[in-house]
Design an enzyme around this catalytic site. Structure first.
Site, PDB file in Angstrom:
ATOM      1  CB  CYS A   2       6.379  -3.024  19.266  1.00 48.84           C
ATOM      2  SG  CYS A   2       5.730  -4.576  19.874  1.00 48.84           S
ATOM      3  NE  ARG A  27       5.016   2.894  19.593  1.00 48.12           N
ATOM      4  CZ  ARG A  27       3.955   3.528  19.126  1.00 48.12           C
ATOM      5  NH1 ARG A  27       3.771   4.804  19.418  1.00 48.12           N
ATOM      6  NH2 ARG A  27       3.073   2.911  18.376  1.00 48.12           N
ATOM      7  CD1 TRP A  73       3.782  -4.258  26.823  1.00 49.47           C
ATOM      8  CD2 TRP A  73       2.329  -5.262  25.453  1.00 49.47           C
ATOM      9  NE1 TRP A  73       2.706  -4.669  27.575  1.00 49.47           N
ATOM     10  CE2 TRP A  73       1.795  -5.286  26.761  1.00 49.47           C
ATOM     11  CE3 TRP A  73       1.579  -5.834  24.421  1.00 49.47           C
ATOM     12  CZ2 TRP A  73       0.563  -5.855  27.067  1.00 49.47           C
ATOM     13  CZ3 TRP A  73       0.351  -6.404  24.726  1.00 49.47           C
ATOM     14  CH2 TRP A  73      -0.144  -6.410  26.039  1.00 49.47           C
ATOM     15  CG  ASN A  97       3.531  -1.439  16.665  1.00 47.62           C
ATOM     16  OD1 ASN A  97       3.027  -2.179  17.500  1.00 47.62           O
ATOM     17  ND2 ASN A  97       3.213  -0.159  16.544  1.00 47.62           N
ATOM     18  N   GLY A  98       2.333  -4.571  15.876  1.00 43.80           N
ATOM     19  CA  GLY A  98       0.978  -4.978  15.505  1.00 43.80           C
ATOM     20  C   GLY A  98       0.792  -6.456  15.761  1.00 43.80           C
ATOM     21  CD  GLU A 477      -7.275   8.232  36.046  1.00 42.72           C
ATOM     22  OE1 GLU A 477      -7.906   7.310  35.493  1.00 42.72           O
ATOM     23  OE2 GLU A 477      -6.113   8.524  35.731  1.00 42.72           O
ATOM     24  CE  LYS A 481      -3.261   6.907  36.616  1.00 46.03           C
ATOM     25  NZ  LYS A 481      -3.528   7.387  35.303  1.00 46.03           N
ATOM     26  CD  GLU A 484      -1.456   2.981  34.774  1.00 45.52           C
ATOM     27  OE1 GLU A 484      -2.046   3.905  35.351  1.00 45.52           O
ATOM     28  OE2 GLU A 484      -1.323   2.926  33.544  1.00 45.52           O
ATOM     29  CG  HIS A 500     -26.212  -3.034  48.265  1.00 49.94           C
ATOM     30  ND1 HIS A 500     -27.435  -3.369  48.783  1.00 49.94           N
ATOM     31  CD2 HIS A 500     -26.183  -1.679  48.240  1.00 49.94           C
ATOM     32  CE1 HIS A 500     -28.138  -2.277  49.041  1.00 49.94           C
ATOM     33  NE2 HIS A 500     -27.391  -1.234  48.726  1.00 49.94           N
ATOM     34  CE  LYS A 597       1.627   8.212  27.937  1.00 49.84           C
ATOM     35  NZ  LYS A 597       0.794   8.036  29.135  1.00 49.84           N
TER      36      LYS A 597
HETATM   37  O1  M6R Z   1      -3.846   6.633  24.720  1.00 46.08           O
HETATM   38  P1  M6R Z   1      -5.177   6.369  25.318  1.00 46.08           P
HETATM   39  O2  M6R Z   1      -5.724   7.564  26.084  1.00 46.08           O
HETATM   40  O3  M6R Z   1      -6.185   5.872  24.340  1.00 46.08           O
HETATM   41  O4  M6R Z   1      -4.934   5.217  26.374  1.00 46.08           O
HETATM   42  C1  M6R Z   1      -6.001   4.602  27.041  1.00 46.08           C
HETATM   43  C2  M6R Z   1      -5.496   3.762  28.188  1.00 46.08           C
HETATM   44  O5  M6R Z   1      -4.665   2.736  27.724  1.00 46.08           O
HETATM   45  C3  M6R Z   1      -4.708   4.602  29.204  1.00 46.08           C
HETATM   46  O6  M6R Z   1      -5.479   5.660  29.694  1.00 46.08           O
HETATM   47  C4  M6R Z   1      -4.246   3.737  30.383  1.00 46.08           C
HETATM   48  O7  M6R Z   1      -5.348   3.308  31.116  1.00 46.08           O
HETATM   49  C5  M6R Z   1      -3.261   4.519  31.220  1.00 46.08           C
HETATM   50  N1  M6R Z   1      -2.032   3.798  31.311  1.00 46.08           N
HETATM   51  C6  M6R Z   1      -3.732   4.780  32.592  1.00 46.08           C
HETATM   52  O8  M6R Z   1      -2.802   5.533  33.302  1.00 46.08           O
END
Ligand code: M6R
Length: 602
Positions: A2, A27, A73, A97-98, A477, A481, A484, A500, A597
């Site tokens: 948050c 956040r 969040w 936050n937490g 990756e 992407k 996401e 397999h 994020k």
């Molecule tokens: O801030 P961080 O690199 O520790 O974040 C790790 C993941 O939460 C972050 O890479 C997430 O998978 C991304 N949203 C992917 O695009």
């Protein structure tokens, strides 16, 4: 997960809070709220949805010189107006936050004492508890201290008390800073939200309690009041604008080349990797094993990085999902170096894994983008990436700089361990520093080509990325992407493993994208792709095999000589496919549903 902001000073607070919240939305963006002091009492305006909805609810007359705000969040309780922060209990209004782990016990106990709760959040338990102790003790600081003694979990709080034009803060394992401006003092989860107002800040440490008023900031630690050492941010407000791009993600993809150059150039001296400004000269001495801990894309960067270190430096290396590692630490031998990789520097699972690695006696290194964050501070040493602020939830330049920096470490260790000579080390370093950024910029010019691929797949539900070795890590990756931001289900698979079991999911028109950049494996990966074509798949081959005679339905060439240029070219191509697929589906690219994020909860 948050975002928190607060202001007390001689200017109108609400516009500042709203501006700050819009910068903190990365956040979390489930709901937003503000509490401001009006005629001595806290008036709260909050709403589910984005900061824009909050802005619409605020009245011009909502003028105040002291306010706190929050963007959420959701962790406890559904997304609705009641669960949005701030929460008010009697004389206390706060944002959090937490996660308060023992909130049910606290709530149950307070309910037996007659306290009535309005929301289903963990946070309201904290506001009610602080209010109880404030009523008993009459001192803000003592009430907070006593409540924190009982609260288990992680938190950053910004708290207002009825009739007091001041904000109190406390934190444990969630980020919080105090800002010092010309017109008053601020608190925030992140310096980014304060850049429009000030670049001067103090990072609050775990266990500290602080009070800001219009003319002072006071920080208390266990020894009493402590002297504040203000810092200047290196960040520029300009870096947090879209600069004419439709989305931050697209802007950040375009910034990858310069981000890599900035990250590598400060550590490339005479074309050799050089960490002497940041690490003790014996830092890597005696390292027999390297393990990475990270989450999401940072984990994918770590997988690729562990591969580079094994191949180049011949040091056994693995990458672990941080949330798994922390509760099942791998059997290890002595002299393990644990590297925690994180863009935000505050991912709770990565921080937990780092702490676990320290607890068992490993040497630790952090690779982090956001300055002065918990992961950066708690590791034995830290190497920062120079990606600049990354705003889009989907990481691009953050990931790219992580891979580049780990590749530089691999070159350094390979040379140190006499696996490659100085000349080869120089060639590899020069390629990383100069050729890779050029390759990325050239690849970004292929937007139209990737748009047409995206147009072909954007309305389908499932897609596979396949590859071998490092191409498999790029596939992971690429799949993340796409999932996401476009919500297309995508799965990465090692090419040969598909047969397999998983190939049973391939049916007519299922898109299968193969990444094939290793000349030794061209024919094998291409065969695996054609096995899916035989079963009706729509096949796309991303390959550096210029001579390929593949019968894939679409061919995308990677026209580079070195493995590392091929890596970044393939990566950039897949980022563009994800971006345009999401674009054609009309998705909220920078703020995908359900995400945030910085993932600061377990
Ligand atoms: O801030 P961080 O690199 O520790 O974040 C790790 C993941 O939460 C972050 O890479 C997430 O998978 C991304 N949203 C992917 O695009």
């Amino acid at each position: 997960m948050c975002g928190i902001i607060g202001y007390v000073g001689n200017d109108n607070a609400a516009p500042k809070i709203v501006k700050g919240l819009s910068l903190l939305e990365y956040r979390g963006y489930d709901s937003a709220g503000i509490a401001f002091l009006k005629d001595g009492a806290a008036r709260i305006v909050k709403t589910s949805g984005r900061v824009d909805s909050l802005r619409e609810k605020l009245l011009k007359s909502d003028k105040s010189y002291c306010a706190i705000g929050h963007t959420r969040w959701a962790t406890h309780g559904p997304v609705n107006d009641v669960n949005a922060h701030p929460h008010k209990s009697g004389n206390v209004t706060l944002v959090h936050n937490g996660i308060i782990e023992n909130y049910i016990e606290i709530k149950n106990e307070l309910q037996t004492q007659g306290v009535v709760f309005k929301s289903s959040t963990d946070t309201e338990a904290a506001s009610a508890l602080i209010n109880k102790y404030y009523n008993e003790l009459g001192s803000e600081k003592d009430a907070i201290k006593k409540a924190l003694f009982e609260i288990k979990g992680s938190y950053a709080f910004a708290i207002m008390f009825k009739g007091k034009e001041e904000i109190w803060v406390a934190k444990k394992e969630s980020s919080l800073i105090i800002g010092y401006g010309n017109d008053g003092f601020y608190v925030s989860s992140d310096i980014i939200a304060l850049l429009p107002f000030t670049d001067t800040y103090y990072v609050v440490n775990d266990g500290e309690i602080a009070r800001i008023s219009s003319d002072s900031a006071i920080v208390f630690d266990t020894n009493g009041e402590k002297e504040i050492h203000w810092q200047k941010s290196e960040q520029d407000e300009q870096n947090i604008q879209k600069d004419g791009y439709d989305h931050f993600m697209l802007k950040e993809m375009h910034e990858q080349a310069s981000a890599i150059y900035n990250t590598i150039s400060v550590r490339a001296k005479k074309e050799m990797p050089d960490f002497s400004d940041e690490l003790a000269s014996d830092f890597f001495d005696g390292t027999e094993r390297i393990e990475f801990v990270a989450c999401g894309s940072a984990m994918h960067a770590s997988l690729a990085g562990a591969g580079f270190i094994e191949q180049l430096a011949k040091i056994p290396s693995n990458a672990y999902i941080a949330s798994e590692y922390r509760y099942s630490v791998p059997a290890f031998k002595k002299n393990t170096l644990t590297i925690a990789v994180s863009q935000s520097g505050e991912t709770a699972d990565t921080l937990g894994a780092l702490r676990e690695a320290k607890r068992i006696g490993n040497k630790t290194l952090a690779i982090v983008n956001a300055r002065e964050t918990a992961i950066a501070k708690e590791a034995d040493a830290c190497l920062y990436t120079y990606a600049g602020p990354e705003i889009a939830v989907a990481t691009t330049k953050g990931y790219a700089t992580q891979v580049a920096l780990i590749y530089l470490i691999a070159i350094y260790l390979a040379n140190k361990n006499a696996q490659i000579n100085a000349h080869i080390a120089q060639v590899l370093t020069d390629t990383l520093l100069n050729s890779v950024p050029k390759a990325i910029n050239e690849t970004m010019l292929r937007e139209n080509e990737m748009k047409s691929i995206a147009r072909r797949i954007f309305d389908l539900d499932n897609l596979f990325y396949i590859g071998r070795g490092v191409d498999y890590y790029i596939s992971m990756e690429a799949a993340l992407k796409l999932k996401e931001i476009s919500y297309i289900h995508a799965q990465a698979y090692p090419s040969a493993e598909l047969k397999h079991g998983t190939i049973s999911l391939v049916e007519k028109s299922t898109p299968v994208v193969a990444i094939s950049t290793n000349e030794q494996l061209y024919s094998k990966t291409e065969s695996n792709l054609l096995e899916t074509k035989s079963r009706g798949a729509y096949t796309i081959l991303i390959t550096s095999n210029i001579k390929t005679a593949s019968e894939a339905d679409a061919l995308i060439f990677v026209p580079y000589q070195s493995a590392i240029e091929r890596f970044f070219c393939s990566l950039t191509l897949t980022q563009m496919i994800a971006y345009y697929a999401a674009f054609f589906r009309g998705c909220d690219i920078d703020k995908p549903r359900n995400l945030a994020k910085s993932v600061t909860v377990e």
